[in-house]
Design a protein around this motif. Sequence first.
Motif, PDB file in Angstrom:
ATOM      1  N   ALA A  11      -3.725  -3.266  12.422  1.00  0.00           N
ATOM      2  CA  ALA A  11      -2.586  -3.813  11.481  1.00  0.00           C
ATOM      3  C   ALA A  11      -3.375  -4.890  10.723  1.00  0.00           C
ATOM      4  N   LEU A  12      -4.470  -5.578  11.336  1.00  0.00           N
ATOM      5  CA  LEU A  12      -5.132  -6.625  10.345  1.00  0.00           C
ATOM      6  C   LEU A  12      -5.749  -6.130   9.183  1.00  0.00           C
ATOM      7  N   ALA A  13      -6.245  -5.043   9.335  1.00  0.00           N
ATOM      8  CA  ALA A  13      -7.174  -4.130   8.466  1.00  0.00           C
ATOM      9  C   ALA A  13      -6.052  -3.563   7.307  1.00  0.00           C
ATOM     10  N   ASN A  14      -4.715  -3.322   7.900  1.00  0.00           N
ATOM     11  CA  ASN A  14      -3.807  -3.166   6.765  1.00  0.00           C
ATOM     12  C   ASN A  14      -3.515  -4.319   5.876  1.00  0.00           C
ATOM     13  N   GLY A  15      -3.425  -5.378   6.597  1.00  0.00           N
ATOM     14  CA  GLY A  15      -3.399  -6.642   5.580  1.00  0.00           C
ATOM     15  C   GLY A  15      -4.340  -6.885   4.695  1.00  0.00           C
ATOM     16  N   LEU A  16      -5.735  -6.692   4.971  1.00  0.00           N
ATOM     17  CA  LEU A  16      -6.528  -6.736   4.156  1.00  0.00           C
ATOM     18  C   LEU A  16      -6.764  -5.749   3.085  1.00  0.00           C
ATOM     19  N   LEU A  17      -6.200  -4.728   3.380  1.00  0.00           N
ATOM     20  CA  LEU A  17      -6.230  -3.417   2.283  1.00  0.00           C
ATOM     21  C   LEU A  17      -5.020  -4.093   1.339  1.00  0.00           C
ATOM     22  N   LYS A  18      -3.853  -4.390   1.763  1.00  0.00           N
ATOM     23  CA  LYS A  18      -2.701  -4.760   0.999  1.00  0.00           C
ATOM     24  C   LYS A  18      -3.216  -5.731  -0.058  1.00  0.00           C
ATOM     25  N   VAL A  19      -3.844  -6.807   0.238  1.00  0.00           N
ATOM     26  CA  VAL A  19      -4.308  -7.677  -0.681  1.00  0.00           C
ATOM     27  C   VAL A  19      -5.342  -6.981  -1.462  1.00  0.00           C
ATOM     28  N   LEU A  20      -6.313  -6.581  -1.011  1.00  0.00           N
ATOM     29  CA  LEU A  20      -7.338  -5.663  -1.866  1.00  0.00           C
ATOM     30  C   LEU A  20      -6.699  -4.891  -2.978  1.00  0.00           C
ATOM     31  N   ILE A  21      -5.836  -4.091  -2.434  1.00  0.00           N
ATOM     32  CA  ILE A  21      -5.287  -3.114  -3.416  1.00  0.00           C
ATOM     33  C   ILE A  21      -4.242  -3.973  -4.613  1.00  0.00           C
ATOM     34  N   GLU A  22      -3.475  -4.715  -3.936  1.00  0.00           N
ATOM     35  CA  GLU A  22      -2.351  -5.351  -5.025  1.00  0.00           C
ATOM     36  C   GLU A  22      -2.970  -6.343  -5.800  1.00  0.00           C
ATOM     37  N   GLU A  23      -3.846  -6.924  -5.583  1.00  0.00           N
ATOM     38  CA  GLU A  23      -4.680  -7.955  -6.318  1.00  0.00           C
ATOM     39  C   GLU A  23      -5.799  -7.184  -7.282  1.00  0.00           C
ATOM     40  N   GLY A  24      -6.001  -6.076  -7.214  1.00  0.00           N
ATOM     41  CA  GLY A  24      -7.134  -5.309  -8.249  1.00  0.00           C
ATOM     42  C   GLY A  24      -8.149  -5.268  -7.823  1.00  0.00           C
ATOM     43  N   TYR A  25      -8.742  -5.427  -6.498  1.00  0.00           N
ATOM     44  CA  TYR A  25      -9.951  -5.249  -5.841  1.00  0.00           C
ATOM     45  C   TYR A  25     -10.452  -3.972  -5.888  1.00  0.00           C
ATOM     46  N   ALA A  26      -9.724  -2.914  -5.726  1.00  0.00           N
ATOM     47  CA  ALA A  26     -10.195  -1.608  -5.705  1.00  0.00           C
ATOM     48  C   ALA A  26     -11.067  -1.132  -6.671  1.00  0.00           C
ATOM     49  N   ASP A  27     -11.788  -0.242  -6.303  1.00  0.00           N
ATOM     50  CA  ASP A  27     -12.759   0.217  -7.307  1.00  0.00           C
ATOM     51  C   ASP A  27     -12.262   1.735  -7.495  1.00  0.00           C
ATOM     52  N   GLU A  28     -11.628   1.983  -8.711  1.00  0.00           N
ATOM     53  CA  GLU A  28     -10.823   2.957  -9.011  1.00  0.00           C
ATOM     54  C   GLU A  28     -11.937   4.051  -9.541  1.00  0.00           C
ATOM     55  N   ALA A  29     -12.986   3.753 -10.076  1.00  0.00           N
ATOM     56  CA  ALA A  29     -13.977   4.718 -10.448  1.00  0.00           C
ATOM     57  C   ALA A  29     -14.700   5.487  -9.414  1.00  0.00           C
ATOM     58  N   PHE A  30     -15.217   4.717  -8.421  1.00  0.00           N
ATOM     59  CA  PHE A  30     -15.528   5.148  -7.148  1.00  0.00           C
ATOM     60  C   PHE A  30     -14.640   5.931  -6.469  1.00  0.00           C
ATOM     61  N   ILE A  31     -13.296   5.588  -6.256  1.00  0.00           N
ATOM     62  CA  ILE A  31     -12.207   6.198  -5.478  1.00  0.00           C
ATOM     63  C   ILE A  31     -12.244   7.485  -6.030  1.00  0.00           C
ATOM     64  N   ARG A  32     -11.906   7.630  -7.503  1.00  0.00           N
ATOM     65  CA  ARG A  32     -11.695   8.835  -8.276  1.00  0.00           C
ATOM     66  C   ARG A  32     -12.737   9.768  -8.130  1.00  0.00           C
ATOM     67  N   GLU A  33     -13.936   9.361  -7.969  1.00  0.00           N
ATOM     68  CA  GLU A  33     -15.083  10.279  -7.826  1.00  0.00           C
ATOM     69  C   GLU A  33     -15.523  10.864  -6.684  1.00  0.00           C
TER      70      GLU A  33
END
Length: 717
Positions: free
Chosen positions: A240-262
């Motif tokens: 659940a804690l990891a979900n909280g970290l993921l939520k903030v990372l994704i909602e606040e724009g820290y996702a690496d979209e190029a890496f994820i896409r490739e």
Amino acid sequence: MTELFLKYFREKQQKVQPQKVYQTQCPFCSVQCKLKLVEQSNLSRKQYYMMGVDNPASEGRFCVKGQNAYQHAIHKDRVLYPLLKVNGQFQRISWEDALQKIKSSFEEIQREDGRDAVAVYGSASITNEEAYLLGKFARVALKTRHIDYNGRLCMSAAASAASQTFGMDRGFTNTLGEIPHTRVIILAGTNIAECQPTIVPYFERAKENGAYIIVIDPRETDTAKLADLHLKVRPGRDAALANGLLKVLIEEGYADEAFIRERASGFEEVKEYVTSLDIQEIENLTGVPAEQIRRAARKFGAEESGMIFTARGVEQQTDGSAAVRNLLNILLATGKIGKSFSGYGAITGQGNGQGAREHGQKADQLPGYRSIENPEHRKYIADVWGVNHEELPGKGVSAYEMIEKMDQSEITGLLLLCSNPIVSNPNANLVKRALKKLKFLVAVDLFVSETAELADLILPASSFLEDEGTMTNLEGRVTLREASRPCPGESKHDWEIICEIARVLGHGDYFSYTMPEDIFNELRVASKGGLADYYGITYERLRKEGGILWPCPEPGHEGTARVFETAFAHEDGRAKMAVVSNHPVVPKENPDQEYPLLLTTGRVVSHYLTGVQTRKSPSLAARNFESYLEIHPKTARKFGVEDHELVKVESRRGSIIVRSKVSKEIREDTVFVPFHWAESQNVNLLVAGDLDPSCRMPGFKVSAVKVSPLSAEGTRA
């Protein structure tokens, strides 16, 4: 004159104290520190001391366990001869009589109860050669599907999570040498300061270089004191804690979209799930303030490089595999994998925890990390072994499930190698009952452990000072443990014992090795083309280079320092992200009115696993001669517990008696007990037998308990 005197003195000292030096490696944690034992003799006694040897992992360092490791190897209580139980007492017998007893007992059991009625229970402290040989022995000599090992209780959650996410499990995707150069580190459920202290300097250097360290742990351990931010999570809520970290990372724009896409699949599903969650609900579940979750996520997301390390605190849970997968989701979402100074490390616990899980000891596995259920893999290994692939047994069950089958009398014979399941497994009362039901139990060990006491036959094994072979450390670095000290008494190496049993069972032609190097050369071929490919590694290279990181597919290959740089190990080359629920499939015990506290377990620096070896070391035993209960001062006052008094700890399974240790370094709703002690201090008497549905890991880290001062027992009566 002075020079002449010194020369005379040195010559006399050398005569009085002839010196022998034995090269070796520490038998304990997964760093596998290189050591040498110096043995000096005079007229009255021998003196010993350990010295560190430079190597790529520990850089010549060693800890208090390594310093005193020799003490158990020379202990007077070592088993030196085969011992047969006659009328409840162990009596010395010859090796040939012992082997004939095994032959007649196993053959009778398999004739009456079926081939799978004889099981093999292995160890993650034995060499790669012996782990490989044990898997071959079970499938070729015994033809049983029932083989597993004590590493199932340590590394299985991280291994399964890495395999599911990346397609391959190598403990650390990078090398230790990269740690000082990373910018942000998450240490989740790992107390390296006590469990792997010789790698702490890598993290200290990272901190000196400006790295931000985040520790996730319900206790303020010595490791947590290194942290810039300590997330004091409620036991069992890491996913659940990891979900909280993921939520903030994704909602606040820290996702690496190029890496994820490739390079990753499944991100959109993860994004949809975590953005639907409420951060306040996650705070309530985890006990970690939302602001701390945001701070940790922002720091990890903002930095160019980062690493995540996990260990038993996260993994030894009924959703341990899922919790690790969710932490790996964080790495993938931020693109911090497969490049310099970024990656994942499973801090392996046992000495050969990495290698022992690669070459066939696991119920579902063949050498080289091949699957026993894959027809091509079965055919390849059968050809290496010179047997018909159709005759290889299929998949068995996990270590604890084998014990359940013993309790149900489906398994009635057991070969137990260098393990102590009564102390290491959950639901210890059931384990003891199950082992007593066996028609025949043979234990291979250095000492008469709590489990060996129940054996019908004990075979004397060699120690780390005597048993040569390769080990694979927490990086995936294969090393050669030199071991030239003579075996005491009539003890034999584990590989020799396995070969001897195979011989009397009529399968000696498949086990005609004369030295560990012979076995390793066969292992190399068996692993060739597999995920854990050792083919390019040789004893000669290991002696020359000091260690080689797998995969190493060809003799001229230098080894792989960093995996996943261009592709992951799945067929499509992509990593697989997965949605992980805040609420595990297997429900965890929650505190209630009767059992109001959460119990978590772990290690102390002076002991190792079930303590069979370290409790035989006077220097180590003196540091922690009994177990204890760590409890917060407010909680202690609430339940009438004074510091340093004996307390009773009870769960729905049983009770133990330990000494209290009042400390502000633990959560108020949580108590901690180390797991190195047996009998009335065996904390696993309190732990349920529930298993992770993915990897069959028991849930050691979450049990509902109550505590009371032992002095109160009389007044109750």
